[in-house]
Design a protein around this motif. Structure first.
Motif, mmCIF file in Angstrom:
data_model
loop_
_atom_site.group_PDB
_atom_site.id
_atom_site.type_symbol
_atom_site.label_atom_id
_atom_site.label_comp_id
_atom_site.label_asym_id
_atom_site.label_seq_id
_atom_site.Cartn_x
_atom_site.Cartn_y
_atom_site.Cartn_z
ATOM 1 N N ALA A 467 42.321 25.806 32.266
ATOM 2 C CA ALA A 467 42.454 27.158 32.815
ATOM 3 C C ALA A 467 41.122 27.904 32.782
ATOM 4 O O ALA A 467 40.787 28.646 33.726
ATOM 5 C CB ALA A 467 43.511 27.926 32.034
ATOM 6 N N THR A 468 40.343 27.720 31.730
ATOM 7 C CA THR A 468 39.054 28.402 31.637
ATOM 8 C C THR A 468 38.074 27.866 32.671
ATOM 9 O O THR A 468 37.315 28.639 33.289
ATOM 10 C CB THR A 468 38.478 28.238 30.223
ATOM 11 O OG1 THR A 468 39.415 28.741 29.271
ATOM 12 C CG2 THR A 468 37.174 28.995 30.078
ATOM 13 N N GLU A 470 38.819 26.621 35.583
ATOM 14 C CA GLU A 470 39.216 27.160 36.892
ATOM 15 C C GLU A 470 38.821 28.623 37.014
ATOM 16 O O GLU A 470 38.401 29.080 38.091
ATOM 17 C CB GLU A 470 40.732 27.006 37.078
ATOM 18 C CG GLU A 470 41.203 25.564 37.146
ATOM 19 C CD GLU A 470 40.648 24.847 38.353
ATOM 20 O OE1 GLU A 470 40.389 25.503 39.379
ATOM 21 O OE2 GLU A 470 40.454 23.609 38.267
ATOM 22 N N ALA A 471 38.954 29.387 35.925
ATOM 23 C CA ALA A 471 38.570 30.800 35.972
ATOM 24 C C ALA A 471 37.068 30.965 36.141
ATOM 25 O O ALA A 471 36.606 31.846 36.878
ATOM 26 C CB ALA A 471 39.042 31.499 34.696
ATOM 27 N N ARG A 501 34.639 38.553 34.005
ATOM 28 C CA ARG A 501 35.459 38.407 35.200
ATOM 29 C C ARG A 501 36.354 37.181 35.153
ATOM 30 O O ARG A 501 37.304 37.078 35.929
ATOM 31 C CB ARG A 501 34.544 38.373 36.431
ATOM 32 C CG ARG A 501 33.997 39.754 36.760
ATOM 33 C CD ARG A 501 32.688 39.738 37.468
ATOM 34 N NE ARG A 501 32.204 41.103 37.648
ATOM 35 C CZ ARG A 501 31.540 41.797 36.699
ATOM 36 N NH1 ARG A 501 31.290 41.224 35.531
ATOM 37 N NH2 ARG A 501 31.153 43.043 36.921
ATOM 38 N N ALA A 502 36.041 36.249 34.270
ATOM 39 C CA ALA A 502 36.909 35.078 34.084
ATOM 40 C C ALA A 502 37.956 35.293 33.001
ATOM 41 O O ALA A 502 38.822 34.437 32.819
ATOM 42 C CB ALA A 502 36.064 33.850 33.745
ATOM 43 N N THR A 503 37.871 36.426 32.294
ATOM 44 C CA THR A 503 38.801 36.661 31.187
ATOM 45 C C THR A 503 40.255 36.657 31.616
ATOM 46 O O THR A 503 41.111 36.111 30.903
ATOM 47 C CB THR A 503 38.448 37.988 30.486
ATOM 48 O OG1 THR A 503 37.108 37.908 30.001
ATOM 49 C CG2 THR A 503 39.383 38.242 29.319
ATOM 50 N N GLY A 505 41.746 34.833 33.875
ATOM 51 C CA GLY A 505 42.137 33.432 33.962
ATOM 52 C C GLY A 505 42.189 32.755 32.608
ATOM 53 O O GLY A 505 43.054 31.905 32.361
ATOM 54 N N THR A 508 45.371 33.604 31.038
ATOM 55 C CA THR A 508 46.470 32.813 31.583
ATOM 56 C C THR A 508 46.621 31.493 30.828
ATOM 57 O O THR A 508 47.734 31.083 30.478
ATOM 58 C CB THR A 508 46.240 32.554 33.074
ATOM 59 O OG1 THR A 508 46.152 33.802 33.762
ATOM 60 C CG2 THR A 508 47.351 31.713 33.664
ATOM 61 N N ARG A 597 45.938 40.889 30.160
ATOM 62 C CA ARG A 597 45.302 40.270 31.330
ATOM 63 C C ARG A 597 45.285 41.230 32.515
ATOM 64 O O ARG A 597 44.294 41.299 33.259
ATOM 65 C CB ARG A 597 46.047 38.994 31.688
ATOM 66 C CG ARG A 597 45.448 38.224 32.852
ATOM 67 C CD ARG A 597 46.292 37.027 33.206
ATOM 68 N NE ARG A 597 47.613 37.425 33.653
ATOM 69 C CZ ARG A 597 48.586 36.562 33.953
ATOM 70 N NH1 ARG A 597 48.360 35.264 33.841
ATOM 71 N NH2 ARG A 597 49.760 36.995 34.356
ATOM 72 N N ARG A 601 42.058 42.544 34.537
ATOM 73 C CA ARG A 601 41.906 42.308 35.968
ATOM 74 C C ARG A 601 41.631 43.616 36.709
ATOM 75 O O ARG A 601 40.812 43.661 37.629
ATOM 76 C CB ARG A 601 43.152 41.628 36.508
ATOM 77 C CG ARG A 601 43.068 41.322 37.998
ATOM 78 C CD ARG A 601 44.280 40.590 38.500
ATOM 79 N NE ARG A 601 44.275 39.203 38.053
ATOM 80 C CZ ARG A 601 45.231 38.661 37.301
ATOM 81 N NH1 ARG A 601 46.246 39.388 36.899
ATOM 82 N NH2 ARG A 601 45.170 37.393 36.950
#
Length: 609
Positions: A467-468, A470-471, A501-503, A505, A508, A597, A601
């Motif tokens: 998941a990280t 992909e984020a 900005r990936a946090t 994802g 998730t 999350r 976002r």
């Protein structure tokens, strides 16, 4: 322009073709040929298979079926779990063989009587059963009084019941030992003398029961507080002597000095123990003064313990007592609420089939939090290296494949690894270095909440890594280039641009890891979970958090009550309530992570170069 007449000529000449003279007889071949392809395309596009309608309906049906199955399961758990603590009436059944049974009806079902059972029935009963297709009905009656009858539940066929009633004087008494008792309350006694009889018992029982519970709480507070500290001090004094012997040798000056200090300390603690024990004995004598005389349906009394059948029931051993058949809606609601409060805040009893579930609830929550704190750094750091620093090639691809394959390894394999590496190797080494005086009794060299959390962190780290990654890949490259253009280093770009900005994802992945880890049972069974934990991993004694302690878990509690209890019917209600509580706990943890999350976002949704 000369091109216009040339392009228009074929169109103007088309009606004057060979088929022009057949216009009166029917459509011209030219017109039919012109409309033919359009009709073919229309038929092809209007076909259901061409538009994909069957596949749309198929996927929609699959989604609807999955949703209905999940909804049905949740409805069953909610209905059974929520109705478990609602008080039921007590039914007295007089059977044709002369027996009298009193209890709660928990289930009704149809069944086919055997030939011997049918032969023992009167002819009219046999005829009625034959006319109904050979089936009859029976009810499962929870009769209680396990210490007297040796069974909690009895199946009662409908054709064996001669009379049925709901007596107003029937009481259900929940005890701390031996399960519930069912009978008729006769007298309330103090020091062997009656203080209330008959209908007056209900009026005086409430205040007397509250006073008895207050005494029990004071006794437990003394046993867990001062007396527990005294035992801890005695153990520490013994360990100091052994520590001095290991470091300086038997008979050394340091060893003799430690032994003398330990002897003085033990004498002081023993004096304190005698004072505390005298207080406990005084409170127990006070609690033993009030007793309850309860008659069961066979004519005898329900005793304090089976070994002394002539003793009356101690009021301090009664958790709750009420006349089940004369309760109003408000009384039932109060009992329902008190049972839920006891369930959420008290300790289990009767082999975990009754009482509360607070240790398991606390252990599950603490283990999930520890697992999340451990898996997040490992997963994020590994994904950062694979995506931002590692040179892409066959080696990195092999690592990614290994991570994906790791997610498919059975959870029990992780449990065996956790037992072998964390408990025996790592924990055993810690005991050798830091706690040699306690050996051979292990401190960290056995199962505990720390090793269980680490094992589940390894189990769920592939989810966080994927998941990280992909984020991180979803962050636009323009942001990185803009940061580099402003003079930022790679780490500054990752820390201030990419990671924030990936946090969402990353959260998730953490939500998925929490949902899986909180429901796992197999790895925990061999890395720290126990049937009943005498002490919580967190308490008021320094250092407050005790990661070496074993703990209780809701998932293991469901397995233990459902498959390891002496009576599956007695544990069935607790299975549904515990399952409902586990689902609610996981949902609350996930909702908290989803809320965080969403905030992250919204915070970074408008930050673009």
């Amino acid at each position: 322009m000369t091109t216009e007449p040339v392009m228009a000529a074929p169109c103007a000449a088309a009606p004057r073709g060979p088929a022009a003279g057949g216009a009166a007889a029917g459509p011209s071949p030219g017109r039919g040929a012109a409309r033919g392809p359009s009709r073919t395309r229309s038929r092809r596009t209007s076909a259901p298979a061409a538009g994909g309608e069957p596949f749309v309906w198929l996927t929609g049906a699959g989604l609807a079926a999955a949703g209905l199955m999940i909804l049905a399961l949740l409805t069953l758990i909610l209905a059974q779990g929520a109705a478990t603590f609602w008080p039921r009436p007590l039914v007295e059944l007089r059977l044709r063989d002369g027996r009298t049974l009193l209890g709660e009806i928990t289930r009704t079902e149809r069944y086919r009587p055997g030939e011997e059972e049918l032969a023992a029935l009167p002819p009219e009963r046999q005829t009625a059963i034959v006319r109904s297709g050979g089936f009859s009905t029976r009810r499962l009656l929870r009769v209680g009084n396990y210490d007297l009858y040796g069974e909690d539940f009895v199946w009662v066929p409908a054709h064996q019941v001669a009379a049925e009633q709901r007596p107003a004087g029937a009481w259900l008494i929940e005890r701390r030992e031996w399960g519930p008792a069912v009978g008729y309350v006769r007298r309330l006694l103090a020091d062997g003398r009656p203080v209330a009889e008959g209908d007056d018992v209900a009026a005086q029982l409430g205040p007397r029961l509250q006073a008895a519970h207050s005494l029990i709480r004071r006794i437990r507070a003394l046993e867990k507080g001062p007396i527990g500290s005294i035992h801890h001090g005695l153990e520490q004094a013994r360990l100091q002597v052994r520590r001095a012997a290991l470091r300086h040798g038997e008979g050394s000056e340091e060893h003799r000095r430690a032994a003398g200090e330990a002897a003085r300390r033990e004498e002081e603690l023993n004096d304190e123990y005698r004072v505390m024990q005298a207080r406990v004995e005084s409170l127990r004598r006070e609690s033993d003064r009030i007793r309850l005389e309860v008659a069961e349906t066979r004519g005898g009394i329900i005793p304090e313990r089976p070994s002394d059948p002539e003793s009356f029931l101690l009021l301090s051993q009664v958790v709750r007592a009420y006349p089940a058949n004369v309760l109003g809606f408000g009384d039932k609601l109060a009992i329902y609420a008190s049972r839920w409060w006891e369930y959420l805040t008290d300790e289990p009893r009767e082999a975990n089939t009754e009482g509360g579930i607070f240790p398991a609830l606390f252990g599950t929550l603490m283990m999930t939090v520890l697992m999340s704190l451990m898996v997040a750094p490992f997963g994020v750091v590994a994904a950062l290296y694979l995506r931002e620093y590692a040179r892409q090639g066959p080696l990195v691809s092999a690592v990614r494949i290994a991570v994906n394959n790791l997610a498919g390894v059975p959870s029990i394999v992780f449990g065996v690894f956790g037992l072998g590496f964390f408990c025996y190797v790592l924990g055993g080494s810690i005991d050798q270095i830091l706690f040699p005086e306690k050996l051979p009794a292990p401190t960290y060299g056995t199962g505990g909440i720390l090793w269980a959390s680490l094992t589940l962190a390894l189990l769920t780290v592939p989810v966080v890594i994927v998941a990280t990654e992909e984020a991180l890949a979803a962050v636009p490259r323009s942001m990185r280039e803009g940061s580099f253009a402003c003079g930022a280093s790679r780490w500054q770009t990752i820390a201030r641009i990419v990671l924030p900005r990936a946090t969402p994802g990353i959260m998730t992945g953490l939500i998925l890891a929490m949902a899986r880890g909180a429901g796992e049972v197999a790895p925990l069974m061999i890395t720290g979970v126990v049937k009943l934990a005498p002490a919580l991993p967190f308490d008021g004694r320094f250092p407050f958090i005790h990661p070496e302690r074993s703990f209780m878990h809701l998932g293991f509690h469901i397995y233990d009550v459902g498959f390891q209890s002496r009576n599956a019917e007695a544990g069935k209600p607790m299975v549904f309530t515990t399952t409902l509580l586990l689902i609610v706990l996981i949902a609350l943890l996930n909702l908290a992570a989803v809320w965080l999350r969403s905030r992250l976002r919204r915070r970074f949704s408008s930050a673009h170069f």
